[in-house]
Design an enzyme around this catalytic site. Structure first.
Site, PDB file in Angstrom:
ATOM      1  N   HIS A 115      -8.079   1.453  -5.709  1.00 48.77           N
ATOM      2  CA  HIS A 115      -7.706   1.155  -7.095  1.00 48.77           C
ATOM      3  C   HIS A 115      -6.339   0.466  -7.199  1.00 48.77           C
ATOM      4  O   HIS A 115      -5.958   0.020  -8.281  1.00 48.77           O
ATOM      5  CB  HIS A 115      -7.765   2.418  -7.970  1.00 48.77           C
ATOM      6  CG  HIS A 115      -6.564   3.306  -7.874  1.00 48.77           C
ATOM      7  ND1 HIS A 115      -6.522   4.434  -7.097  1.00 48.77           N
ATOM      8  CD2 HIS A 115      -5.352   3.220  -8.461  1.00 48.77           C
ATOM      9  CE1 HIS A 115      -5.335   5.006  -7.230  1.00 48.77           C
ATOM     10  NE2 HIS A 115      -4.606   4.295  -8.060  1.00 48.77           N
ATOM     11  N   SER A 124      -0.140   6.887  -5.450  1.00 48.07           N
ATOM     12  CA  SER A 124      -1.498   6.506  -5.079  1.00 48.07           C
ATOM     13  C   SER A 124      -1.534   5.716  -3.787  1.00 48.07           C
ATOM     14  O   SER A 124      -0.655   4.898  -3.522  1.00 48.07           O
ATOM     15  CB  SER A 124      -2.122   5.634  -6.160  1.00 48.07           C
ATOM     16  OG  SER A 124      -2.667   6.440  -7.140  1.00 48.07           O
ATOM     17  N   GLY A 125      -2.578   5.950  -3.011  1.00 46.53           N
ATOM     18  CA  GLY A 125      -2.738   5.264  -1.735  1.00 46.53           C
ATOM     19  C   GLY A 125      -2.026   5.971  -0.606  1.00 46.53           C
ATOM     20  O   GLY A 125      -2.299   5.730   0.561  1.00 46.53           O
TER      21      GLY A 125
HETATM   22  N1  ARG Z   1      -3.501   6.906  -9.794  1.00 49.32           N
HETATM   23  C1  ARG Z   1      -2.108   7.176  -9.567  1.00 49.32           C
HETATM   24  C2  ARG Z   1      -1.458   5.955  -8.913  1.00 49.32           C
HETATM   25  O1  ARG Z   1      -2.005   4.871  -9.029  1.00 49.32           O
HETATM   26  C3  ARG Z   1      -1.872   8.470  -8.847  1.00 49.32           C
HETATM   27  C4  ARG Z   1      -2.217   9.581  -9.731  1.00 49.32           C
HETATM   28  C5  ARG Z   1      -1.947  10.905  -9.180  1.00 49.32           C
HETATM   29  N2  ARG Z   1      -1.849  11.717 -10.342  1.00 49.32           N
HETATM   30  C6  ARG Z   1      -1.780  13.018 -10.341  1.00 49.32           C
HETATM   31  N3  ARG Z   1      -1.674  13.644 -11.485  1.00 49.32           N
HETATM   32  N4  ARG Z   1      -1.828  13.679  -9.247  1.00 49.32           N
HETATM   33  O2  ARG Z   1      -0.343   6.001  -8.419  1.00 49.32           O
END
Ligand code: ARG
Length: 252
Positions: free
Chosen positions: A67, A207-208
């Site tokens: 993503h 993320s990642g």
């Molecule tokens: N999707 C988020 C990103 O692109 C990470 C989300 C993690 N969120 C959480 N509440 N643990 O960085």
């Protein structure tokens, strides 16, 4: 999103101290960390700015989340390794190819895994090392405590961290996680980690990045509700479930 109402119960597994929300947040309940303790941590950057975390798998491949990429356009993507800082230090490498899992869904975030191939091989050293992949069939068992790391936001809607942060997060059972998010949402290619009462979590910008247990990469930060909020554990790509795909890319 439909949520069943749940009374704030502490799972028997967790002790009372773990059920309280800390009074202040540091990278959502974590602590500052040195890249030498997390030498597999990478920063995936777009036009030179941190966008996502990543994990060093080999001298040519960085594992991250699908993503993170709207399209696979490698020329704007670079990878910083070997620095505790988000914006400086270490070494920056160009990317020549991005691999996005063919079954990744940007609606459900199922199969949220991608790899970037570097133009030139990494130079390994004390602050730049690869992390081991789990063997296929490894179970990410409930209660295992994983180490998450990254430069993501220090609290929900807050600033990203300039210094690398790390936090320990216990794996939550799928049944409990489905109470929070609903059973169609958490697929078998995901697992949840965190605390029912919140306080510690990954957040935007993490993320990642890696979740590691005993030196083995088990998760990739993928999604979650409000960072560190009660009943909003982070959701992570289950790396053992993706091993076959990952191996097929790095051994091609
Ligand atoms: N999707 C988020 C990103 O692109 C990470 C989300 C993690 N969120 C959480 N509440 N643990 O960085």
């Amino acid at each position: 999103m439909h949520m069943k109402s749940v009374i704030f119960v502490c799972y028997p597994l967790f002790n009372v101290a773990l059920c309280t929300i800390p009074g202040h947040y540091r990278i959502v309940g974590g602590h500052e960390a040195s890249i030498n303790e997390y030498p597999y941590q990478a920063s995936i950057q777009f036009f030179g700015r941190h966008a996502c975390g990543g994990s060093i798998l080999t001298d040519r491949f960085i594992l991250t989340a699908a993503h993170c990429f709207e399209e696979d356009y490698p020329s704007k993507v670079t990878v910083r390794v070997g620095s505790s800082r988000r914006n400086s230090g270490g070494a920056v490498y160009d990317v020549d190819k991005i691999y996005i899992h063919p079954n990744f869904s940007d609606v459900t975030y199922d199969c949220d895994v991608a790899l970037t191939r570097l133009k030139k091989p990494l130079v390994f050293g004390p602050s730049v090392k690869n992390v081991a992949l789990p063997s296929k069939g490894t179970i990410v068992a409930d209660g295992l405590v994983a180490k998450a790391s990254g430069w993501g936001q220090l609290f929900d809607e807050g600033p990203m961290s300039e210094m690398l942060q790390a936090v320990e997060l216990p794996v939550i059972s799928k049944d409990n996680c489905e109470i929070f998010y609903g059973h169609t949402v958490v697929s078998d290619n995901m697992f949840c980690a965190g605390y029912s009462f919140g306080g510690k979590d990954t957040c935007l910008g993490d993320s990642g990045g890696p979740l590691v247990v005993s030196g083995i990469l088990v998760g990739i930060t993928s999604w979650g509700g409000v960072c560190a909020a009660p009943r909003n554990p982070g959701v992570y790509t289950n790396v053992p479930a993706m091993t076959k795909y990952i191996q097929s890319i790095i051994s091609a």
